[in-house]
Design a protein around this motif. Structure first.
Motif, short mmCIF file in Angstrom:
data_model
loop_
_atom_site.label_atom_id
_atom_site.label_comp_id
_atom_site.label_asym_id
_atom_site.label_seq_id
_atom_site.Cartn_x
_atom_site.Cartn_y
_atom_site.Cartn_z
N ARG A 176 -2.31 4.97 2.45
CA ARG A 176 -2.34 4.75 3.90
C ARG A 176 -1.27 5.58 4.59
NH1 ARG A 176 1.24 0.28 5.83
NH2 ARG A 176 -0.45 -0.43 7.16
N GLU A 214 0.85 -1.19 0.00
CA GLU A 214 0.00 0.00 0.00
C GLU A 214 0.88 1.24 0.00
OE1 GLU A 214 -3.68 -2.18 2.37
OE2 GLU A 214 -2.51 -0.63 3.39
N THR A 251 2.20 4.48 1.14
CA THR A 251 2.21 5.17 2.43
C THR A 251 2.74 6.58 2.24
OG1 THR A 251 2.54 3.06 3.56
CG2 THR A 251 3.08 5.05 4.79
#
Length: 371
Positions: A315, A163, A165
């Motif tokens: 995220r 994901e 970040t």
């Protein structure tokens, strides 16, 4: 060499951070292995070792000229081996996972960025691979690298479950020394109990934590937090303690500076001085690390997302990483790494399919950014 093969070689090398575990082997042997690996593939290799026995390695693959440069950053050190369930230095593959200390945090990311940097083709800009020391303690490795190298952008390959970040919290450590007055336990009229007075501060600290949680938060990170980490005081059962020390940690979000936090805590102490008889305390700031927030429109972010091949999950992380140092040095960056579990735990593993995917995404991102 595949990223899986390279990861197995990296995991087998003990690189425990000696600042965390006295007597730890440090990064010397693993940096030597990486230097040989890069040299055999035509990279220009630089060993930085201001702290003896704690080297960081920077390998540069020169482009043909006229392109943007990209730094890939990952740390070589690990936490300790004691208490690991099994042999932490004997990588074991089962059910699509590789187990061993550092597979997830973060030799998987290091293996992926090394193979990707060697595999990308038709590059005009330079690829700079920074395999750094000491991230698990003080990040002296990345700090030293940034004194000698820069880039147009960077990717830190800490584990992120594939994901994207774009933010993480910072932290500030403080010591609060609460003052009492020593006296024999039979003479309460002479003594001031520093530990009891410290209790007032701990209650106020809990209240501050509740206030932070109820306040406005960052869209990805939520709110800052605070907790007491260490408490020490007193000498013996029959003596009023003359001092009590509390070490605390305040986790910060973008917009909260170390000075902002210090002012916040000083206001708490001022209130206690005004309302609690004989309350006296001093506040000392310790290590501080800034939070990080990437520009979602930065070219490196857009390039990596374009090479995911699927919708990106955006995220943030509650822990601190070297992204903050790169960002402070003016290098746009983000964090993107493998899937797995067990960082700092008794068992640790990386999902091998995610390792292959990370390598592929990094290879295509390097080509897109530096090509």
């Amino acid at each position: 060499m595949t990223p899986r093969d390279l990861l197995a070689r990296l995991v087998a090398i003990d690189s425990v951070n000696p600042d965390l575990v006295p007597g730890g082997r440090g990064e010397g042997e693993i940096a030597g292995f990486c230097a040989t690996w890069f040299t055999e593939r035509g990279f220009e290799v630089h060993r930085l070792e201001r702290r003896p026995g704690r080297p960081s390695l920077v390998a540069v693959r020169k482009g043909s000229g006229g392109g943007r440069s990209l730094m890939l950053n990952g740390h070589l050190d690990t936490v300790g081996l004691a208490g690991y369930d099994g042999d932490p230095l004997e990588p074991e593959v089962r059910d699509g996972r590789m187990f061993g200390r550092g597979t997830f945090d973060m030799k998987g990311g290091v293996a992926a960025m090394m193979v990707a940097a060697a595999s990308a083709e038709n590059l005009r800009g330079d690829v700079i691979v920074a395999c750094v020391a000491d991230e698990e303690h003080g990040s002296s490795g990345t700090a030293e690298v940034l004194e000698h190298f820069t880039a147009d952008a960077a990717i830190v390959t800490e584990p992120s479950h594939l994901e994207v970040t774009l933010a993480h919290k910072g932290f500030v450590w403080f010591d609060v020394e609460v003052e009492g007055r020593a006296a024999h336990g039979s003479r309460p009229e002479l003594g001031v109990d520093a530990i009891v007075k410290a209790g007032h501060f701990l209650v106020a600290l809990e209240r501050l934590g509740h206030d932070l949680a109820a306040g406005p938060g960052h869209p990805l990170l939520g709110t800052g937090t605070v907790h007491a980490s260490l408490v020490s005081g007193g000498e013996e059962a029959s003596t009023y303690p003359s001092s009590c020390r509390i070490t605390l940690e305040r986790r910060t979000v973008p917009g909260e500076s170390p000075q902002h936090v210090e002012d916040e805590l000083r206001a708490v102490l001022d209130h206690l001085r005004a309302t609690v008889p004989d309350f006296r305390a001093t506040l000392t700031r310790g290590l501080a690390r800034d939070p990080f927030e990437a520009d979602p429109e930065a070219e490196i972010v857009r390039t990596l997302i374009a090479n995911l091949g699927e919708p990106a999950v955006i995220r943030a992380e509650p822990f601190w990483t070297d992204c903050a140092l790169l960002d402070a040095a003016g290098i746009p960056c983000l964090l993107f790494g493998v899937d797995g579990a067990g960082a700092h735990a008794a068992t640790e593993h990386v999902d091998l399919a995610s390792l292959d995917r990370l390598t592929d995404v990094l290879t295509r991102t390097i080509t897109g950014f530096c090509g």
